[in-house]
Design an enzyme around this catalytic site. Structure first.
Site, PDB file in Angstrom:
ATOM      1  CE  LYS A   1      -9.933-115.535  48.793  1.00 29.64           C
ATOM      2  NZ  LYS A   1      -9.348-114.372  48.723  1.00 29.64           N
ATOM      3  CB  THR A   2     -16.225-113.166  47.330  1.00 27.48           C
ATOM      4  OG1 THR A   2     -15.254-113.514  48.598  1.00 27.48           O
ATOM      5  CG2 THR A   2     -17.424-112.875  47.790  1.00 27.48           C
TER       6      THR A   2
ATOM      7  CD  GLU B   1     -14.494-116.607  48.667  1.00 28.22           C
ATOM      8  OE1 GLU B   1     -13.718-115.736  49.237  1.00 28.22           O
ATOM      9  OE2 GLU B   1     -15.577-116.363  48.638  1.00 28.22           O
TER      10      GLU B   1
END
Length: 465
Positions: free
Chosen positions: A126-127, A170
């Site tokens: 996700k980052t 995020e």
């Protein structure tokens, strides 16, 4: 942080004067930065100083080093990070004063309100995906607001308040607080067992992501290659949400021809054409495809997004280059779950093969959290078997107290390599010397973990020099 309950988010105006307990964290400092740029009075505290805290002070924040009840003065809302314990004196004082106390995700929801919100969720990736999307949108001139759990290499920031209509964030599932977000568009990269100290069992993790999908307003974009994400997509589609899938098995964005290209990656999307990335790994081809799917929904031209993806050079601590000496390249990764270790070690092998074909991969791993080490010791060991040499540090406990019998030795003993190619190094200061003894020109050294293992990269480069 059991004293802090999930609450309904409020507007930025309703937050009033905001105090952050644990303001120096990547996520907390990012939200504080955005509030400061919107004219909100911000104070905060943290156990130690950092560059992020210096930046916040320059923007006008009052930040205390150390925690004390006296810091809770002229405050309307207190934001608490998950690392803060119930015994924290500032939290106690906020409760005593009857102040609004909210977790980080509620503050994030407040700053996202009123924008076209895109949230990137998933156990892994996700980052990087959030960072990729942010950079691509910036290259298109969209100037999004963003909040990432890391720092972009291009800007050096983990968050900023852009002038565009979009907000990219995020969505952190670790404590379940991502259920406070209600994005217009959401991406789910994958769903696997993790944070079992909070969830208890894998089924609860999957159910949490399904509930997150329930909160999406317009479109869910999910990776078809991951069984967990595919299941979330199926359940969301049954409930009537519009869903698109991507990946090697994607229905809407099908990936093919993934191959290494030096330090980068090349792949194709059927019906679109080839995409060239400046970051390694097949997993990043999937991340980039998710970005393209979001950009389509936002009405942005594929050619511009492709150019933006090509300009993405990574996020800090995501296969970040730390230096080179004697023909040995050193990288650092935030990988702290077996799947993340596997992806990064495969990417390292791609890089080695693309450059010389003869180099080796030396993995240095610091387990993060005693509970995670206990849950995944076997899987960590198996993942490290993808390296040619493995050095395992002791556990970085973070918010957890030590557990009897749980240490880095549990992981080292499960690495399926010859004993002479595996080392358990409880003394972190010994690691640069161990690497110097083992590494040779053409090798890649990769430090991995969510703790202070990141500090070893420059020390290793200096020792190799």
């Amino acid at each position: 942080m059991s004293l802090v309950k999930l609450v309904d988010p409020v507007s930025v105006e309703e937050l009033g004067r905001v105090h952050f307990i644990g303001i120096g964290g990547a996520g907390m400092s990012g939200i504080a930065r955005i509030l400061l740029k919107r004219g909100v009075r911000v104070t905060g505290s943290d156990a130690r100083s950092s560059e992020l805290i210096t930046e916040l002070r320059e923007l006008g924040a009052t930040v205390h080093i150390g925690h004390a009840a006296s810091h809770i003065r002229d405050v309307d809302t207190v934001v608490v990070s998950t690392a803060i314990r119930d015994s924290n004196p500032e939290l106690g004082e906020a409760l005593k004063q009857g102040l609004r106390i909210i977790p980080r995700a509620a503050a994030l929801a407040s700053v996202m309100a009123g924008r076209t919100a895109v949230a990137i969720a998933g156990t892994h990736g996700k980052t990087t995906t959030t960072s990729m999307l942010t950079v691509a949108l910036q290259k298109c001139g969209a100037d999004p607001s963003y909040c990432v759990g890391g720092q972009l290499v291009t800007t050096g920031l983990g968050a900023d308040d852009g002038q565009g209509r979009m907000f990219v964030a995020e969505a952190d599932e670790s404590d379940g607080s991502f259920l406070m977000l209600a994005p217009d568009i959401a991406v789910v990269t994958n769903v696997e067992a993790d944070h079992l100290d909070n969830y208890g069992d894998p089924r609860a993790v999957h159910d949490s992501f399904a509930r997150f999908a329930d909160r999406v307003g317009s479109l869910l974009i999910a990776c078809a290659d991951d069984p967990g994400a595919a299941e979330v997509a199926r359940r969301a589609r049954e409930r009537g949400l519009r869903v698109k899938t991507y990946g090697l098995q994607g229905d809407d964005y099908r990936v093919s021809g993934v191959r290494p290209d030096g330090f980068g990656t090349v792949f194709a999307i059927e019906g679109r054409g080839e995409v060239r990335l400046a970051v390694p790994g097949a997993h990043n081809a999937l991340n980039a495809t998710a970005v393209i799917a979001v950009a389509d929904e936002l009405g942005l031209p594929f050619e511009e997004i492709r150019e933006g993806l090509g300009a993405f050079t990574g996020a800090k601590r995501r296969f970040e280059a730390k230096g080179e000496a004697g023909g040995i390249a050193v990288f650092d990764s935030y990988a702290h779950h077996p799947t993340e270790l596997t992806a990064d070690l495969k990417a390292a092998r791609d890089v080695v093969a693309s450059y010389s074909g003869t180099g080796r991969v030396i993995a240095i791993f610091q387990p993060h959290l005693y509970s995670r080490t206990r849950f995944f010791a076997d899987e960590f060991g198996a993942a490290l078997g993808l390296a040619d040499e493995a050095i395992v540090l002791d556990v970085y406990g973070a918010r957890e107290d030590p557990e009897p019998g749980v240490s880095g030795a549990m992981v080292a003993g499960r690495v399926p390599l010859p004993p002479e190619r595996v080392a358990y190094a409880p003394d972190r200061s010994a690691v640069p010397g161990l690497v110097a003894e083992r590494a040779r020109p053409g090798d890649i050294v990769l430090t991995m973990g969510a703790g202070d293992v990141t500090e070893l990269g420059p020390q290793i480069v200096a020792r190799l020099s």
